[in-house]
Design a protein around this motif. Structure first.
Motif, PDB file in Angstrom:
ATOM      1  N   SER A 144       0.830  -1.206   0.000  1.00 28.89           N
ATOM      2  CA  SER A 144       0.000   0.000   0.000  1.00 28.89           C
ATOM      3  C   SER A 144       0.866   1.260   0.000  1.00 28.89           C
ATOM      4  CB  SER A 144      -0.914   0.009   1.232  1.00 28.89           C
ATOM      5  OG  SER A 144      -1.873  -1.012   1.151  1.00 28.89           O
ATOM      6  N   GLY A 145       0.429   2.254  -0.775  1.00 28.14           N
ATOM      7  CA  GLY A 145       1.156   3.517  -0.850  1.00 28.14           C
ATOM      8  C   GLY A 145       2.254   3.523  -1.893  1.00 28.14           C
ATOM      9  N   VAL A 146       2.440   2.396  -2.593  1.00 27.46           N
ATOM     10  CA  VAL A 146       3.502   2.281  -3.592  1.00 27.46           C
ATOM     11  C   VAL A 146       2.878   2.087  -4.973  1.00 27.46           C
ATOM     12  CG1 VAL A 146       5.558   1.007  -4.299  1.00 27.46           C
ATOM     13  CG2 VAL A 146       5.023   1.251  -1.859  1.00 27.46           C
ATOM     14  N   TYR A 147       3.446   2.745  -5.969  1.00 25.28           N
ATOM     15  CA  TYR A 147       2.996   2.600  -7.356  1.00 25.28           C
ATOM     16  C   TYR A 147       4.015   1.775  -8.144  1.00 25.28           C
ATOM     17  CZ  TYR A 147      -0.663   6.103  -6.730  1.00 25.28           C
ATOM     18  OH  TYR A 147      -1.796   6.775  -6.321  1.00 25.28           O
ATOM     19  N   ILE A 148       3.499   0.862  -8.960  1.00 30.54           N
ATOM     20  CA  ILE A 148       4.360   0.069  -9.844  1.00 30.54           C
ATOM     21  C   ILE A 148       3.938   0.327 -11.279  1.00 30.54           C
ATOM     22  CG2 ILE A 148       5.161  -2.233 -10.478  1.00 30.54           C
ATOM     23  CD1 ILE A 148       4.617  -3.147  -7.642  1.00 30.54           C
ATOM     24  N   ALA A 149       4.822   0.957 -12.029  1.00 22.17           N
ATOM     25  CA  ALA A 149       4.563   1.208 -13.443  1.00 22.17           C
ATOM     26  C   ALA A 149       5.030  -0.002 -14.236  1.00 22.17           C
ATOM     27  CB  ALA A 149       5.296   2.464 -13.900  1.00 22.17           C
ATOM     28  N   ILE A 150       4.089  -0.690 -14.884  1.00 22.20           N
ATOM     29  CA  ILE A 150       4.418  -1.882 -15.652  1.00 22.20           C
ATOM     30  C   ILE A 150       4.530  -1.491 -17.118  1.00 22.20           C
ATOM     31  CG2 ILE A 150       3.663  -4.183 -16.334  1.00 22.20           C
ATOM     32  CD1 ILE A 150       2.287  -4.464 -13.665  1.00 22.20           C
ATOM     33  N   ALA A 226       2.107  -8.094  -3.999  1.00 21.23           N
ATOM     34  CA  ALA A 226       1.814  -6.814  -3.340  1.00 21.23           C
ATOM     35  C   ALA A 226       0.416  -6.354  -3.734  1.00 21.23           C
ATOM     36  CB  ALA A 226       2.847  -5.764  -3.724  1.00 21.23           C
ATOM     37  N   PRO A 227      -0.624  -7.014  -3.206  1.00 19.43           N
ATOM     38  CA  PRO A 227      -1.993  -6.714  -3.628  1.00 19.43           C
ATOM     39  C   PRO A 227      -2.474  -5.317  -3.270  1.00 19.43           C
ATOM     40  CG  PRO A 227      -2.007  -8.180  -1.727  1.00 19.43           C
ATOM     41  CD  PRO A 227      -0.584  -8.084  -2.192  1.00 19.43           C
ATOM     42  N   GLY A 228      -1.763  -4.631  -2.371  1.00 16.85           N
ATOM     43  CA  GLY A 228      -2.153  -3.277  -1.999  1.00 16.85           C
ATOM     44  C   GLY A 228      -1.507  -2.206  -2.854  1.00 16.85           C
ATOM     45  N   ALA A 229      -0.533  -2.597  -3.689  1.00 21.06           N
ATOM     46  CA  ALA A 229       0.124  -1.623  -4.560  1.00 21.06           C
ATOM     47  C   ALA A 229      -0.826  -1.189  -5.664  1.00 21.06           C
ATOM     48  CB  ALA A 229       1.389  -2.230  -5.160  1.00 21.06           C
ATOM     49  N   ARG A 230      -0.539  -0.046  -6.270  1.00 24.72           N
ATOM     50  CA  ARG A 230      -1.336   0.436  -7.395  1.00 24.72           C
ATOM     51  C   ARG A 230      -0.483   0.368  -8.653  1.00 24.72           C
ATOM     52  NH1 ARG A 230      -4.723   5.740  -6.356  1.00 24.72           N
ATOM     53  NH2 ARG A 230      -5.921   4.772  -8.026  1.00 24.72           N
ATOM     54  N   VAL A 231      -1.070  -0.151  -9.720  1.00 23.25           N
ATOM     55  CA  VAL A 231      -0.359  -0.364 -10.975  1.00 23.25           C
ATOM     56  C   VAL A 231      -0.641   0.769 -11.953  1.00 23.25           C
ATOM     57  CG1 VAL A 231      -0.271  -1.833 -13.037  1.00 23.25           C
ATOM     58  CG2 VAL A 231      -0.242  -2.872 -10.752  1.00 23.25           C
ATOM     59  N   ILE A 232       0.417   1.258 -12.594  1.00 27.72           N
ATOM     60  CA  ILE A 232       0.286   2.210 -13.693  1.00 27.72           C
ATOM     61  C   ILE A 232       0.639   1.461 -14.977  1.00 27.72           C
ATOM     62  CG2 ILE A 232       1.015   4.414 -14.674  1.00 27.72           C
ATOM     63  CD1 ILE A 232       1.987   5.256 -11.913  1.00 27.72           C
ATOM     64  N   VAL A 279       7.713   5.072  -6.499  1.00 31.55           N
ATOM     65  CA  VAL A 279       7.332   4.511  -7.798  1.00 31.55           C
ATOM     66  C   VAL A 279       8.404   3.513  -8.253  1.00 31.55           C
ATOM     67  CG1 VAL A 279       6.853   4.988 -10.224  1.00 31.55           C
ATOM     68  CG2 VAL A 279       6.048   6.576  -8.456  1.00 31.55           C
ATOM     69  N   VAL A 280       7.942   2.341  -8.670  1.00 30.70           N
ATOM     70  CA  VAL A 280       8.812   1.300  -9.210  1.00 30.70           C
ATOM     71  C   VAL A 280       8.458   1.099 -10.680  1.00 30.70           C
ATOM     72  CG1 VAL A 280       9.504  -1.130  -9.059  1.00 30.70           C
ATOM     73  CG2 VAL A 280       8.900   0.127  -6.972  1.00 30.70           C
ATOM     74  N   ILE A 281       9.461   1.018 -11.540  1.00 27.77           N
ATOM     75  CA  ILE A 281       9.247   0.626 -12.938  1.00 27.77           C
ATOM     76  C   ILE A 281       9.592  -0.846 -13.071  1.00 27.77           C
ATOM     77  CG2 ILE A 281      10.121   0.858 -15.296  1.00 27.77           C
ATOM     78  CD1 ILE A 281      10.441   3.826 -14.838  1.00 27.77           C
ATOM     79  N   SER A 282       8.654  -1.621 -13.603  1.00 31.41           N
ATOM     80  CA  SER A 282       8.853  -3.054 -13.806  1.00 31.41           C
ATOM     81  C   SER A 282       8.804  -3.342 -15.296  1.00 31.41           C
ATOM     82  CB  SER A 282       7.767  -3.841 -13.062  1.00 31.41           C
ATOM     83  OG  SER A 282       7.975  -5.234 -13.160  1.00 31.41           O
ATOM     84  N   MET A 283       9.877  -3.929 -15.825  1.00 33.64           N
ATOM     85  CA  MET A 283       9.962  -4.182 -17.269  1.00 33.64           C
ATOM     86  C   MET A 283      10.234  -5.655 -17.556  1.00 33.64           C
ATOM     87  SD  MET A 283      11.926  -0.795 -18.772  1.00 33.64           S
ATOM     88  CE  MET A 283      13.260  -0.766 -17.569  1.00 33.64           C
ATOM     89  N   SER A 284       9.205  -6.344 -18.014  1.00 33.81           N
ATOM     90  CA  SER A 284       9.348  -7.737 -18.437  1.00 33.81           C
ATOM     91  C   SER A 284       9.552  -7.765 -19.953  1.00 33.81           C
ATOM     92  CB  SER A 284       8.103  -8.537 -18.040  1.00 33.81           C
ATOM     93  OG  SER A 284       8.028  -8.694 -16.648  1.00 33.81           O
ATOM     94  N   LEU A 285      10.614  -7.152 -20.387  1.00 30.37           N
ATOM     95  CA  LEU A 285      10.920  -7.034 -21.812  1.00 30.37           C
ATOM     96  C   LEU A 285      12.424  -6.948 -21.955  1.00 30.37           C
ATOM     97  CD1 LEU A 285      11.714  -3.808 -21.905  1.00 30.37           C
ATOM     98  CD2 LEU A 285       9.253  -3.507 -22.073  1.00 30.37           C
ATOM     99  N   GLY A 286      12.898  -7.027 -23.160  1.00 34.72           N
ATOM    100  CA  GLY A 286      14.336  -6.941 -23.353  1.00 34.72           C
ATOM    101  C   GLY A 286      14.740  -7.058 -24.799  1.00 34.72           C
TER     102      GLY A 286
END
Length: 500
Positions: A144-150, A226-232, A279-286
């Motif tokens: 909670s309170g954390v944003y993850i930009a996928i 992290a079910p409380g995080a918010r996804v961008i 804010v966390v950036i998550s990149m499942s690419l390459g």
């Protein structure tokens, strides 16, 4: 010249034969909770606490004469005893004495239960092996309170059938397809903004499901890291599953500037207001190399205080993919559990031993590091279940009316990456409890690496359902990084380092 992405990590997933059978309704809905029945004994386990010494001594004498003492704690004037039910009422009649039957508690030994009491959700093996249930329950952390930009393919139009609407930040979602022939540029505006929820690929849906969990029709919810995080959601890969580093860089810059505005406004951009949300950036690419724009964008984002996690790639001995191989990025390889297919419906009924020695294996497709490349940690990336509509938006759950093809086992460093992004969100939730963001990219990487479970063996016998037999899987030191992430150990290390 920009680097053309192969079909993201998803393409490689298919190439190594990891995208497998549909998780059919029979499997998903037939797993009903098993009731536990036991005969009630005449003797009850009773806990007694007294407010004064006289009441304590009196209650203890009665218990000693009529039952069996289990524990005595004189410093808190309490004891536990086995007593017949009729004697319990006698103890309750003593002034200053509080009596209660013992409450059944579960040992936090990471046995995979059928549900999570904290969130009312179903748990899966990939959460168990990195001790997510412990962090959720013991430390009450959910991101909670954390944003993850996928940064991925975006979400499909029917994403609300899988995810809670308040976990997806539609107001900040975006799409960057400016380098694609079908896209167009609007000066000063986000490129193809609404394309983020027009995906027909499904890769972004599956990645998102690992972080915040997902609904199985209307029957139950599978828990997330992290079910409380918010996804961008930020679409930087086309519906065909490939894109350009240019668009990836644009997505990184968008998120970096969004967080910069969040800081400069004192926390008045991203809800909740007046709090600077990490804010966390998550990149499942390459791709095969790091483009200049990607490198500059990553450096800028980290300088602004954004955290970046990326897949190591599915190239095996050919080496790592970029941007995961770039040293400042937290890179993630894929691991599995040797008992993945040891019991029916292993994904939610299996019990992973507390001691992980020789229980973990490194997948054959997970990229090994070569000279100049930096592999940091491993995470579950083999046989991870989640929503994946292989036939695109034409078959969402409600309209399909039970037609299979909506929940798949996928494997790849794509699937491993959101586990690490989610664990980082748990750490950041803990970090901001004092109102400040104390972690940095390098500190976060250090925490994850130092708390990882070290893999000291280099082969494992694993049942392969595609071949229908047990096979020997082997790897070398360059496939391991610092080992398999352990969420609870990372939290403990954070508490130890930042409280001293």
């Amino acid at each position: 010249m920009v680097a053309r992405y192969s079909r993201g990590v998803l393409y490689m997933d298919k190439a190594v034969g990891i995208v497998v059978a549909v998780l059919c309704m029979l499997v998903l809905v037939s797993m009903l909770p098993i009731g536990v029945y036991a005969r009630q004994s005449e003797l009850k386990v009773v806990e007694v606490v007294a407010s004064n010494s006289d009441a304590f001594e009196k209650a203890l004498r009665i218990a000693e004469s009529r039952g069996k003492i289990v524990y005595v704690f004189p410093e808190i004037r309490g004891f536990a005893t086995h007593l017949p039910a009729k004697i319990v009422d006698k103890l309750r009649s003593i002034p200053g004495v509080t009596v209660g039957e013992a409450v059944v508690v579960e040992a936090l030994d990471e046995e995979l239960p059928s549900n999570c009491y904290s969130h009312g959700t179903v748990l899966s093996w990939n959460l168990d092996i990195i001790n997510i249930p412990t962090v959720h329950k013991k430390y009450n952390l959910d991101g909670s309170g954390v944003y993850i930009a996928i940064l991925d393919t975006g979400l499909e139009p029917q994403w609300r059938s899988y995810f809670p609407e308040d976990r997806i930040t539609s107001e900040f979602a975006a799409a960057f397809l400016g380098a694609m022939a079908t896209a167009y540029q609007v000066t000063g505006e986000v490129v193809n903004r609404n394309a983020w929820e027009a995906d027909t690929n499904g890769h972004g849906m599956h990645v998102t499901s690992t972080i915040i969990g997902f609904k199985v029709y209307n029957f139950y919810v599978v828990d997330g890291v992290a079910p409380g995080a918010r996804v961008i959601p930020v679409k930087v890969i086309s519906n065909a599953g490939w894109g350009f580093s240019t668009d990836v860089a644009a997505g990184i810059m968008y998120i970096a500037n969004l967080f910069k505005a969040e800081k400069e406004s004192g926390g008045n951009i991203l809800p909740p207001q007046d709090v600077i949300n990490p804010v966390v950036i998550s990149m499942s690419l390459g791709g095969p190399s790091l483009s200049p724009l990607e490198k500059a964008a990553i450096d800028y984002a980290i300088e602004q205080g954004v955290f970046i996690v990326a897949a190591a790639g599915n190239y095996g001995d050919l080496g790592m993919a970029y941007p995961g191989a770039y040293e400042p990025v937290i890179s993630v390889g894929a691991a599995g559990w040797v008992g993945e297919w040891s019991v029916p419906a292993w994904w939610r009924n299996a019990d992973i031993p507390e001691d992980l020695y020789k229980q973990v294996y490194v997948t054959t497709f997970s990229s090994r590091s070569k000279d100049g490349q930096d592999l940091d940690v491993l995470a579950p990336g083999s046989w991870v279940v989640g929503p994946y509509t292989q036939y695109g938006a034409a078959h969402p759950p409600y309209w399909a009316q039970g037609v299979p093809g909506q929940y798949y086992y996928l494997g790849g460093t794509s699937m491993a990456t959101p586990h690490v992004s989610g664990v980082l969100a748990l750490l950041l939730q803990l970090d901001i409890m004092d109102g400040e963001i104390n972690l940095t990219q390098s500190l976060a990487e250090d925490l994850l690496e130092k708390s990882a479970y070290e893999i000291t063996w280099y082969s494992a016998s694993v049942y392969d359902p595609l071949q229908g037999k047990t096979v020997e899987v082997s790897w070398s030191k360059n496939a391991i990084g610092s080992g398999l992430i352990q969420a609870d150990k990372a939290v403990e290390l954070f508490l130890s380092d930042f409280n001293n």
